[in-house]
Design a protein around this motif. Structure first.
Motif, PDB file in Angstrom:
ATOM      1  N   MET A   1      23.888  -0.847   6.151  1.00  0.00           N
ATOM      2  CA  MET A   1      22.284  -1.071   6.369  1.00  0.00           C
ATOM      3  C   MET A   1      21.801   0.075   6.305  1.00  0.00           C
ATOM      4  N   VAL A   2      20.225  -0.023   5.797  1.00  0.00           N
ATOM      5  CA  VAL A   2      19.352   1.138   5.933  1.00  0.00           C
ATOM      6  C   VAL A   2      18.353   0.776   6.841  1.00  0.00           C
ATOM      7  N   THR A   3      17.794   1.815   7.324  1.00  0.00           N
ATOM      8  CA  THR A   3      16.581   1.523   8.306  1.00  0.00           C
ATOM      9  C   THR A   3      15.305   1.906   7.519  1.00  0.00           C
ATOM     10  N   LEU A   4      14.298   1.008   7.455  1.00  0.00           N
ATOM     11  CA  LEU A   4      13.038   1.257   6.996  1.00  0.00           C
ATOM     12  C   LEU A   4      11.917   0.839   7.546  1.00  0.00           C
ATOM     13  N   THR A   5      10.956   1.252   6.946  1.00  0.00           N
ATOM     14  CA  THR A   5       9.645   1.101   7.952  1.00  0.00           C
ATOM     15  C   THR A   5       8.558   0.044   7.106  1.00  0.00           C
ATOM     16  N   ARG A   6       8.271  -1.110   7.791  1.00  0.00           N
ATOM     17  CA  ARG A   6       7.163  -1.926   7.150  1.00  0.00           C
ATOM     18  C   ARG A   6       5.763  -1.281   6.961  1.00  0.00           C
ATOM     19  N   LEU A   7       4.916  -1.642   6.441  1.00  0.00           N
ATOM     20  CA  LEU A   7       3.473  -1.086   6.231  1.00  0.00           C
ATOM     21  C   LEU A   7       2.648  -0.863   7.695  1.00  0.00           C
ATOM     22  N   ASN A   8       3.080  -2.002   8.842  1.00  0.00           N
ATOM     23  CA  ASN A   8       2.495  -1.894   9.920  1.00  0.00           C
ATOM     24  C   ASN A   8       3.438  -0.998  10.927  1.00  0.00           C
TER      25      ASN A   8
ATOM     26  N   LYS B   1       6.730  -1.064  11.666  1.00  0.00           N
ATOM     27  CA  LYS B   1       7.798  -1.567  12.370  1.00  0.00           C
ATOM     28  C   LYS B   1       8.894  -1.372  11.608  1.00  0.00           C
ATOM     29  N   PRO B   2       9.744  -0.714  12.105  1.00  0.00           N
ATOM     30  CA  PRO B   2      11.247  -0.475  11.594  1.00  0.00           C
ATOM     31  C   PRO B   2      12.191  -1.794  11.259  1.00  0.00           C
ATOM     32  N   PHE B   3      12.890  -1.783  10.674  1.00  0.00           N
ATOM     33  CA  PHE B   3      13.818  -2.865  10.315  1.00  0.00           C
ATOM     34  C   PHE B   3      15.150  -2.532   9.444  1.00  0.00           C
ATOM     35  N   MET B   4      16.058  -3.292   9.643  1.00  0.00           N
ATOM     36  CA  MET B   4      17.364  -2.750   8.810  1.00  0.00           C
ATOM     37  C   MET B   4      17.526  -3.781   7.574  1.00  0.00           C
ATOM     38  N   LEU B   5      17.962  -3.187   6.539  1.00  0.00           N
ATOM     39  CA  LEU B   5      18.146  -3.936   5.257  1.00  0.00           C
ATOM     40  C   LEU B   5      19.533  -3.549   4.631  1.00  0.00           C
ATOM     41  N   ASN B   6      20.021  -4.586   4.359  1.00  0.00           N
ATOM     42  CA  ASN B   6      21.450  -4.488   3.692  1.00  0.00           C
ATOM     43  C   ASN B   6      21.256  -4.163   2.363  1.00  0.00           C
TER      44      ASN B   6
ATOM     45  N   PHE C   1      10.244  -6.611   0.065  1.00  0.00           N
ATOM     46  CA  PHE C   1       9.517  -6.048   1.070  1.00  0.00           C
ATOM     47  C   PHE C   1       8.738  -4.755   0.745  1.00  0.00           C
ATOM     48  N   VAL C   2       7.733  -4.838   1.212  1.00  0.00           N
ATOM     49  CA  VAL C   2       6.858  -3.423   1.098  1.00  0.00           C
ATOM     50  C   VAL C   2       7.128  -2.538   2.127  1.00  0.00           C
ATOM     51  N   VAL C   3       7.487  -1.342   1.857  1.00  0.00           N
ATOM     52  CA  VAL C   3       7.797  -0.223   2.860  1.00  0.00           C
ATOM     53  C   VAL C   3       6.848   1.067   2.779  1.00  0.00           C
ATOM     54  N   ARG C   4       6.904   1.690   3.805  1.00  0.00           N
ATOM     55  CA  ARG C   4       6.362   2.949   3.720  1.00  0.00           C
ATOM     56  C   ARG C   4       7.080   4.190   3.055  1.00  0.00           C
ATOM     57  N   GLU C   5       8.407   4.088   3.131  1.00  0.00           N
ATOM     58  CA  GLU C   5       9.248   5.274   2.392  1.00  0.00           C
ATOM     59  C   GLU C   5       8.831   5.268   0.837  1.00  0.00           C
ATOM     60  N   SER C   6       8.907   6.460   0.507  1.00  0.00           N
ATOM     61  CA  SER C   6       8.632   6.460  -1.035  1.00  0.00           C
ATOM     62  C   SER C   6      10.261   5.973  -1.688  1.00  0.00           C
ATOM     63  N   THR C   7      10.090   5.789  -3.136  1.00  0.00           N
ATOM     64  CA  THR C   7      11.211   5.187  -3.863  1.00  0.00           C
ATOM     65  C   THR C   7      12.153   6.297  -3.875  1.00  0.00           C
ATOM     66  N   GLU C   8      11.922   7.729  -3.818  1.00  0.00           N
ATOM     67  CA  GLU C   8      12.857   8.764  -3.705  1.00  0.00           C
ATOM     68  C   GLU C   8      13.767   8.722  -2.378  1.00  0.00           C
ATOM     69  N   GLU C   9      12.976   8.337  -1.192  1.00  0.00           N
ATOM     70  CA  GLU C   9      13.449   8.373   0.238  1.00  0.00           C
ATOM     71  C   GLU C   9      14.466   7.105   0.264  1.00  0.00           C
ATOM     72  N   VAL C  10      14.120   5.907  -0.213  1.00  0.00           N
ATOM     73  CA  VAL C  10      14.793   4.572  -0.424  1.00  0.00           C
ATOM     74  C   VAL C  10      15.917   4.944  -1.185  1.00  0.00           C
ATOM     75  N   ASN C  11      15.879   5.424  -2.286  1.00  0.00           N
ATOM     76  CA  ASN C  11      17.018   6.063  -3.222  1.00  0.00           C
ATOM     77  C   ASN C  11      17.958   6.872  -2.579  1.00  0.00           C
ATOM     78  N   ASN C  12      17.611   7.791  -1.749  1.00  0.00           N
ATOM     79  CA  ASN C  12      18.546   8.535  -0.974  1.00  0.00           C
ATOM     80  C   ASN C  12      19.180   7.840   0.062  1.00  0.00           C
ATOM     81  N   LEU C  13      18.423   6.958   0.930  1.00  0.00           N
ATOM     82  CA  LEU C  13      19.150   6.222   2.019  1.00  0.00           C
ATOM     83  C   LEU C  13      20.375   5.398   1.464  1.00  0.00           C
TER      84      LEU C  13
END
Length: 69
Positions: free
Chosen positions: A1-8, A10-15, A38-50
């Motif tokens: 699971m990776v922890t990401l942040t919604r635009l509002n 709020k953090p959430f975990m995604l498989n 899902f729309v998240v605050r992290e950049s595509t590079e950050e998501v890729n690293n996670l």
């Protein structure tokens, strides 16, 4: 699971195993294999690293980067 942040904020975990696509529109949008988005605050590079880190943790990628052939 990776922890990401919604635009509002709020953090959430995604498989990460269910992620099919990550795009920037300019907000980072993650599409799952079931079509849910899902729309998240992290950049595509950050998501890729996670995702890469998660795959290594569960040994999906093995030791490819740490073992030189």
């Amino acid at each position: 699971m990776v922890t990401l942040t919604r635009l509002n904020g709020k953090p959430f975990m995604l498989n990460a195993l269910y992620i099919e696509q990550v795009e920037s529109f300019p907000d980072t949008t993650i599409t799952l294999t079931n079509g849910k988005k899902f729309v998240v605050r992290e950049s595509t590079e950050e998501v890729n690293n996670l995702i890469t880190s998660y795959y290594r943790k569960i040994n999906v990628l093995g030791l490819q980067d740490s073992v030189e052939g």
